[in-house]
Scaffold this motif. Structure first.
Motif, PDB file in Angstrom:
ATOM      1  N   GLN A  31      36.024 126.214   6.579  1.00  0.00           N
ATOM      2  CA  GLN A  31      35.545 127.415   5.899  1.00  0.00           C
ATOM      3  C   GLN A  31      36.359 128.657   6.258  1.00  0.00           C
ATOM      4  N   LEU A  32      36.833 128.731   7.508  1.00  0.00           N
ATOM      5  CA  LEU A  32      37.557 129.919   7.952  1.00  0.00           C
ATOM      6  C   LEU A  32      39.068 129.731   7.928  1.00  0.00           C
ATOM      7  N   ASN A  33      39.496 128.543   7.483  1.00  0.00           N
ATOM      8  CA  ASN A  33      40.933 128.243   7.402  1.00  0.00           C
ATOM      9  C   ASN A  33      41.603 128.401   8.763  1.00  0.00           C
ATOM     10  N   LEU A  34      40.996 127.758   9.770  1.00  0.00           N
ATOM     11  CA  LEU A  34      41.479 127.828  11.144  1.00  0.00           C
ATOM     12  C   LEU A  34      41.901 126.445  11.623  1.00  0.00           C
ATOM     13  N   SER A  35      42.630 126.428  12.717  1.00  0.00           N
ATOM     14  CA  SER A  35      42.877 125.159  13.396  1.00  0.00           C
ATOM     15  C   SER A  35      41.613 124.750  14.134  1.00  0.00           C
ATOM     16  N   ASN A  36      41.514 123.468  14.485  1.00  0.00           N
ATOM     17  CA  ASN A  36      40.342 123.003  15.235  1.00  0.00           C
ATOM     18  C   ASN A  36      40.254 123.704  16.594  1.00  0.00           C
ATOM     19  N   ASP A  37      41.419 124.005  17.200  1.00  0.00           N
ATOM     20  CA  ASP A  37      41.410 124.680  18.499  1.00  0.00           C
ATOM     21  C   ASP A  37      40.796 126.068  18.370  1.00  0.00           C
ATOM     22  N   SER A  38      41.168 126.801  17.307  1.00  0.00           N
ATOM     23  CA  SER A  38      40.599 128.138  17.091  1.00  0.00           C
ATOM     24  C   SER A  38      39.111 128.061  16.805  1.00  0.00           C
ATOM     25  N   ALA A  39      38.704 127.032  16.060  1.00  0.00           N
ATOM     26  CA  ALA A  39      37.289 126.851  15.764  1.00  0.00           C
ATOM     27  C   ALA A  39      36.512 126.556  17.047  1.00  0.00           C
ATOM     28  N   TYR A  40      37.085 125.706  17.922  1.00  0.00           N
ATOM     29  CA  TYR A  40      36.427 125.388  19.201  1.00  0.00           C
ATOM     30  C   TYR A  40      36.229 126.647  20.039  1.00  0.00           C
ATOM     31  N   ARG A  41      37.206 127.536  20.039  1.00  0.00           N
ATOM     32  CA  ARG A  41      37.104 128.761  20.838  1.00  0.00           C
ATOM     33  C   ARG A  41      35.936 129.612  20.362  1.00  0.00           C
ATOM     34  N   ARG A  42      35.678 129.630  19.082  1.00  0.00           N
ATOM     35  CA  ARG A  42      34.546 130.383  18.551  1.00  0.00           C
ATOM     36  C   ARG A  42      33.230 129.689  18.871  1.00  0.00           C
ATOM     37  N   ILE A  43      33.226 128.368  18.805  1.00  0.00           N
ATOM     38  CA  ILE A  43      32.009 127.615  19.112  1.00  0.00           C
ATOM     39  C   ILE A  43      31.624 127.784  20.579  1.00  0.00           C
ATOM     40  N   ARG A  44      32.647 127.810  21.457  1.00  0.00           N
ATOM     41  CA  ARG A  44      32.375 127.968  22.903  1.00  0.00           C
ATOM     42  C   ARG A  44      32.109 129.427  23.283  1.00  0.00           C
ATOM     43  N   GLY A  45      32.282 130.337  22.342  1.00  0.00           N
ATOM     44  CA  GLY A  45      32.043 131.751  22.624  1.00  0.00           C
ATOM     45  C   GLY A  45      33.200 132.452  23.306  1.00  0.00           C
ATOM     46  N   GLU A  46      34.369 131.793  23.369  1.00  0.00           N
ATOM     47  CA  GLU A  46      35.538 132.399  24.002  1.00  0.00           C
ATOM     48  C   GLU A  46      36.158 133.465  23.099  1.00  0.00           C
ATOM     49  N   LYS A  47      35.932 133.350  21.798  1.00  0.00           N
ATOM     50  CA  LYS A  47      36.426 134.346  20.853  1.00  0.00           C
ATOM     51  C   LYS A  47      35.302 134.715  19.895  1.00  0.00           C
ATOM     52  N   HIS A  48      35.106 136.005  19.680  1.00  0.00           N
ATOM     53  CA  HIS A  48      34.037 136.460  18.804  1.00  0.00           C
ATOM     54  C   HIS A  48      34.404 136.245  17.339  1.00  0.00           C
ATOM     55  N   LEU A  49      33.397 135.898  16.555  1.00  0.00           N
ATOM     56  CA  LEU A  49      33.573 135.861  15.108  1.00  0.00           C
ATOM     57  C   LEU A  49      33.762 137.286  14.595  1.00  0.00           C
ATOM     58  N   THR A  50      34.680 137.468  13.652  1.00  0.00           N
ATOM     59  CA  THR A  50      34.834 138.777  13.033  1.00  0.00           C
ATOM     60  C   THR A  50      33.742 138.972  11.982  1.00  0.00           C
ATOM     61  N   PHE A  51      33.566 140.228  11.523  1.00  0.00           N
ATOM     62  CA  PHE A  51      32.586 140.477  10.463  1.00  0.00           C
ATOM     63  C   PHE A  51      32.934 139.685   9.207  1.00  0.00           C
ATOM     64  N   ASP A  52      34.212 139.601   8.882  1.00  0.00           N
ATOM     65  CA  ASP A  52      34.639 138.845   7.706  1.00  0.00           C
ATOM     66  C   ASP A  52      34.271 137.373   7.848  1.00  0.00           C
ATOM     67  N   GLU A  53      34.460 136.824   9.037  1.00  0.00           N
ATOM     68  CA  GLU A  53      34.145 135.407   9.264  1.00  0.00           C
ATOM     69  C   GLU A  53      32.647 135.158   9.182  1.00  0.00           C
ATOM     70  N   ILE A  54      31.868 136.074   9.732  1.00  0.00           N
ATOM     71  CA  ILE A  54      30.410 135.951   9.648  1.00  0.00           C
ATOM     72  C   ILE A  54      29.970 135.988   8.187  1.00  0.00           C
ATOM     73  N   GLN A  55      30.571 136.895   7.421  1.00  0.00           N
ATOM     74  CA  GLN A  55      30.210 137.014   6.005  1.00  0.00           C
ATOM     75  C   GLN A  55      30.534 135.727   5.252  1.00  0.00           C
ATOM     76  N   ILE A  56      31.683 135.139   5.520  1.00  0.00           N
ATOM     77  CA  ILE A  56      32.082 133.894   4.850  1.00  0.00           C
ATOM     78  C   ILE A  56      31.111 132.770   5.185  1.00  0.00           C
ATOM     79  N   LEU A  57      30.799 132.625   6.456  1.00  0.00           N
ATOM     80  CA  LEU A  57      29.916 131.531   6.891  1.00  0.00           C
ATOM     81  C   LEU A  57      28.489 131.758   6.402  1.00  0.00           C
TER      82      LEU A  57
END
Length: 331
Positions: A31-57
């Motif tokens: 959905q966010l057009n990311l690599s799996n590694d970038s997606a994992y970082r968001r799932i683990r809370g290491e990187k915050h979702l941007t407002f744009d990403e929250i809106q898309i999801l």
């Protein structure tokens, strides 16, 4: 909750919606057009979702941020796609129903509840000629679609679609346990629709009128038999190994509004019928809980006639058939 906890809870809500074969990391990455590694970082809370990403999801997974953040207001968020009156297509309309039922199917625990105003739409598709008539009527009456709003109705012009995609709808519906609350007036809308087309000579064939009435009577007979057995099955084939529960209630004083409620693996959804053939859906927790509470009240005040109350069941369906027979005498 701090920002990381909110993000974790938000992603968990998405995970709860995913079918069992789809991993959260794959869904987020797609959905966010990311690599799996970038997606994992968001799932683990290491990187915050941007407002744009929250809106898309939130838009894709139909999550109300007001409800998620417990913001107190009187807004109710519904999702739906209104039928395009200028580009209506029966196949696309039926495929949308197929997609919705296929979404319910993978759930291990699922249940559908229907507060009937009309005969629930899913039943019609077991009898393609009746389904073709009903969908044509809804489309012509509601959409004023140029290709349908003039001329006459002939079953043969549409039957192929309903023999194929309509059958798929029927097959899917038979796999979902259901509870329905009926009233004697649920059949009246269909009878009035047939009468209207007969009297205004929109039916192109006299034989089609008889066919639609015959299908309606067969449908009533079939629903009665399902109510007697207490489970769903194809027409004239009650010997099923996997018996899907079918509960049938009658309420003399309440006529529903074609609201459909769904439970699937702990998740609850409510679908509201509007503008004749459109539906919209909400995940608003307060609205859903209120609707389910109303359902519980109605069930307490209704009579269960599936697998029990044989006398009341026979009387109810006998009266439905009488209404059909009265009209068939006019042919």
């Amino acid at each position: 909750m701090n920002a990381v906890e909110l993000q974790t809870a938000f992603l968990k809500q998405i995970k709860n919606q995913l079918p069992s074969h789809l991993a959260l990391v794959d869904a987020i990455a797609e959905q966010l057009n990311l690599s799996n590694d970038s997606a994992y970082r968001r799932i683990r809370g290491e990187k915050h979702l941007t407002f744009d990403e929250i809106q898309i999801l939130a838009a894709h997974y139909k999550i109300s941020l007001d409800s998620f953040l417990h913001l107190q207001n009187d807004s109710l968020i519904f999702w739906g796609k209104n039928i395009d009156r200028n580009e209506f297509d029966f196949e696309n309309y039926l495929q949308r129903i197929v997609s919705q039922l296929e979404f319910f199917l993978p759930a291990k625990e699922k249940q559908m509840y229907i507060l009937n105003k009309d005969i629930p739409i899913f039943h019609h598709f077991m009898f393609p000629e009746l389904a073709a008539f009903k969908c044509y009527f809804w489309s012509r009456y509601d959409l004023d679609y140029p290709k349908l709003n003039k001329g006459q109705f002939l079953i043969d012009d549409f039957i192929d679609i309903f023999n194929k995609t309509g059958k798929r709808i029927s097959d899917l519906y038979l796999q979902i346990p259901s509870v329905e609350i009926w009233n004697m007036d649920c059949i009246n809308t269909t009878i009035r629709q047939i009468d209207y087309y007969r009297e205004t000579r929109i039916f192109k064939s006299q034989e089609d009128i008889k066919t639609v009435y015959d299908c309606l009577e067969k449908l009533v007979d079939h629903i009665e038999l399902q109510a007697e057995y207490g489970y769903k099955f194809p027409h004239k084939n009650p010997q099923q190994e996997n018996k899907i529960k079918y509960s049938f209630y009658i309420n003399e004083f309440f006529l529903g509004d074609n609201t459909t409620l769904v439970e699937m693996d702990g998740t609850k959804l409510v679908f509201i019928n509007h503008n004749v053939i459109n539906y919209m859906m909400t995940k608003n927790v307060e609205f859903i809980n209120y609707t389910f509470d109303t359902l519980k009240i109605l069930l307490k005040k209704s009579m269960l006639i599936s697998e029990t109350s044989e006398k009341d069941r026979q009387l109810f369906f006998h009266n439905l058939r009488d209404r059909i027979h009265e009209r068939k005498k006019l042919l």
